[in-house]
Design a protein around this motif. Sequence first.
Motif, PDB file in Angstrom:
ATOM      1  N   ASN A   1       0.913  -1.268   0.105  1.00 37.79           N
ATOM      2  CA  ASN A   1       0.055   0.011  -0.187  1.00 37.79           C
ATOM      3  C   ASN A   1       0.877   1.306   0.127  1.00 37.79           C
ATOM      4  OD1 ASN A   1      -2.349   1.246  -0.242  1.00 37.79           O
ATOM      5  ND2 ASN A   1      -2.576   1.597   2.148  1.00 37.79           N
ATOM      6  N   TYR A   2       2.155   1.223  -0.158  1.00 36.97           N
ATOM      7  CA  TYR A   2       2.941   2.420  -0.394  1.00 36.97           C
ATOM      8  C   TYR A   2       3.855   2.010  -1.559  1.00 36.97           C
ATOM      9  CZ  TYR A   2       2.463   3.717   4.502  1.00 36.97           C
ATOM     10  OH  TYR A   2       1.688   4.244   5.710  1.00 36.97           O
TER      11      TYR A   2
ATOM     12  N   HIS B   1       7.596   0.772  -1.465  1.00 32.22           N
ATOM     13  CA  HIS B   1       7.480  -0.554  -0.611  1.00 32.22           C
ATOM     14  C   HIS B   1       7.078  -1.720  -1.983  1.00 32.22           C
ATOM     15  CE1 HIS B   1       7.578  -3.984   1.725  1.00 32.22           C
ATOM     16  NE2 HIS B   1       5.970  -4.336   1.366  1.00 32.22           N
TER      17      HIS B   1
ATOM     18  N   GLU C   1       3.532  -0.607  10.859  1.00 34.13           N
ATOM     19  CA  GLU C   1       2.180  -0.334   9.989  1.00 34.13           C
ATOM     20  C   GLU C   1       1.351   0.220  10.900  1.00 34.13           C
ATOM     21  OE1 GLU C   1       0.291  -3.294   7.750  1.00 34.13           O
ATOM     22  OE2 GLU C   1       2.161  -4.111   7.002  1.00 34.13           O
TER      23      GLU C   1
ATOM     24  N   GLN D   1      -3.896  10.699   7.666  1.00 26.71           N
ATOM     25  CA  GLN D   1      -3.156  10.612   6.481  1.00 26.71           C
ATOM     26  C   GLN D   1      -1.921  11.668   6.755  1.00 26.71           C
ATOM     27  OE1 GLN D   1      -5.280   7.603   5.354  1.00 26.71           O
ATOM     28  NE2 GLN D   1      -3.306   8.200   4.567  1.00 26.71           N
TER      29      GLN D   1
ATOM     30  N   GLN E   1      12.985   2.065   8.503  1.00 29.30           N
ATOM     31  CA  GLN E   1      12.251   2.785   7.799  1.00 29.30           C
ATOM     32  C   GLN E   1      11.652   4.209   8.318  1.00 29.30           C
ATOM     33  OE1 GLN E   1       9.589  -0.811   8.637  1.00 29.30           O
ATOM     34  NE2 GLN E   1       8.463  -0.685   6.621  1.00 29.30           N
TER      35      GLN E   1
ATOM     36  N   SER F   1       8.757   6.864   6.789  1.00 29.00           N
ATOM     37  CA  SER F   1       7.746   7.480   5.933  1.00 29.00           C
ATOM     38  C   SER F   1       6.707   7.903   6.647  1.00 29.00           C
ATOM     39  CB  SER F   1       7.521   6.433   4.986  1.00 29.00           C
ATOM     40  OG  SER F   1       6.637   6.809   3.950  1.00 29.00           O
TER      41      SER F   1
ATOM     42  N   THR G   1       2.149   8.192   6.466  1.00 32.77           N
ATOM     43  CA  THR G   1       0.730   7.469   5.980  1.00 32.77           C
ATOM     44  C   THR G   1       0.419   8.563   4.846  1.00 32.77           C
ATOM     45  OG1 THR G   1      -0.507   8.957   7.597  1.00 32.77           O
ATOM     46  CG2 THR G   1       0.110   6.494   8.360  1.00 32.77           C
TER      47      THR G   1
ATOM     48  N   ASP H   1       1.712   8.971   2.219  1.00 32.00           N
ATOM     49  CA  ASP H   1       2.393   8.088   1.051  1.00 32.00           C
ATOM     50  C   ASP H   1       1.522   6.863   0.758  1.00 32.00           C
ATOM     51  OD1 ASP H   1       4.060  10.029   0.440  1.00 32.00           O
ATOM     52  OD2 ASP H   1       5.686   9.106   1.955  1.00 32.00           O
ATOM     53  N   MET H   2       0.362   6.428   1.631  1.00 34.37           N
ATOM     54  CA  MET H   2      -0.263   5.355   1.188  1.00 34.37           C
ATOM     55  C   MET H   2      -0.978   5.492  -0.113  1.00 34.37           C
ATOM     56  SD  MET H   2      -2.492   4.445   4.722  1.00 34.37           S
ATOM     57  CE  MET H   2      -1.831   3.835   5.981  1.00 34.37           C
TER      58      MET H   2
ATOM     59  N   PRO I   1       5.698   0.954   4.510  1.00 31.65           N
ATOM     60  CA  PRO I   1       6.594   1.891   3.775  1.00 31.65           C
ATOM     61  C   PRO I   1       7.690   0.960   3.151  1.00 31.65           C
ATOM     62  CG  PRO I   1       6.671   2.671   5.757  1.00 31.65           C
ATOM     63  CD  PRO I   1       5.933   1.551   5.978  1.00 31.65           C
TER      64      PRO I   1
END
Length: 283
Positions: A81-82, A85, A128, A199, A213, A215, A217, A219-220, A248
């Motif tokens: 979902n990224y 990734h 996550e 988000q 990691q 990053s 949210t 970037d979802m 991510p």
Amino acid sequence: MKLVRLGEPGRERPAVIDDQGVTRDLSALTRDIDGAFLASDGVLRTRRALAEGTLPELNSEGLRFGPPVARPGAVICVGQNYAAHAAESGSAPPARPVIFFKPPNTVVGPYDEVEIPRGSVRTDWEVELAVVIGRTARYLDSPAQALEHVAGYTVSNDVSERDFQLEHSGGQWSKGKSCATFNPLGPFLVPTDEVPDVQGLRLRSFVNGEPRQDSGTADMIFSVAQLVYDLSQYLVLDPGDVVNTGTPEGVALSGRFPYLRPGDVMEIEIEGLGRQRQTLGAA
């Protein structure tokens, strides 16, 4: 406020940490923080009891943090979902949400030991954002309705064994996701209305103190609202269910970092939701 469950596995007691950082016992309101509690306006009732000053202080010193929601009926996970990734996994970004399931018995506390399974050579970490369902969601009309069905958010580590996931599973991922202890959850369940922009949260992970990691949210590929809406078209989301919303870039699968070994320490955190820490042991 932050909802927590404190005590030994299977004997956790419900509690809430108020805005002053004081831990208070929720036993007078509920036997546990579970789907029934969330579905019966548990968050609102807790907030009301805090305002009325009816919850006694709880001495939490030395108590283990359990998962902040008890016995989820389902743990639904969203893959890739990224976009970054997906790319490091060798895949194009999905056009629709990709889902898989973890058994509820993978869920452990945020500081519990994580076991590297027998025969594993590629155990991996994944920070996550986890969504905890508060109201039954079925055939929602639009993503605009989705967050009304969410009780709150917490931190999830979607631990994965990549050989089991990719080489042993015949195209399905469940073998690499379902090992014992493979879903540390918590420490807190933060109500939806206390997360102003779901988000806009920063996610980070570390192994043995080294960054992995980093990053957000934002970037979802599919937002939380879109995911809950989409899932509701195919299955019924019940109160207490957990939805892991994807990880991510920056996992060992990328080839940039070594896989986990016994004695390694994972730490993962999400802005405003807390930080986990697990030591790796051998099953």
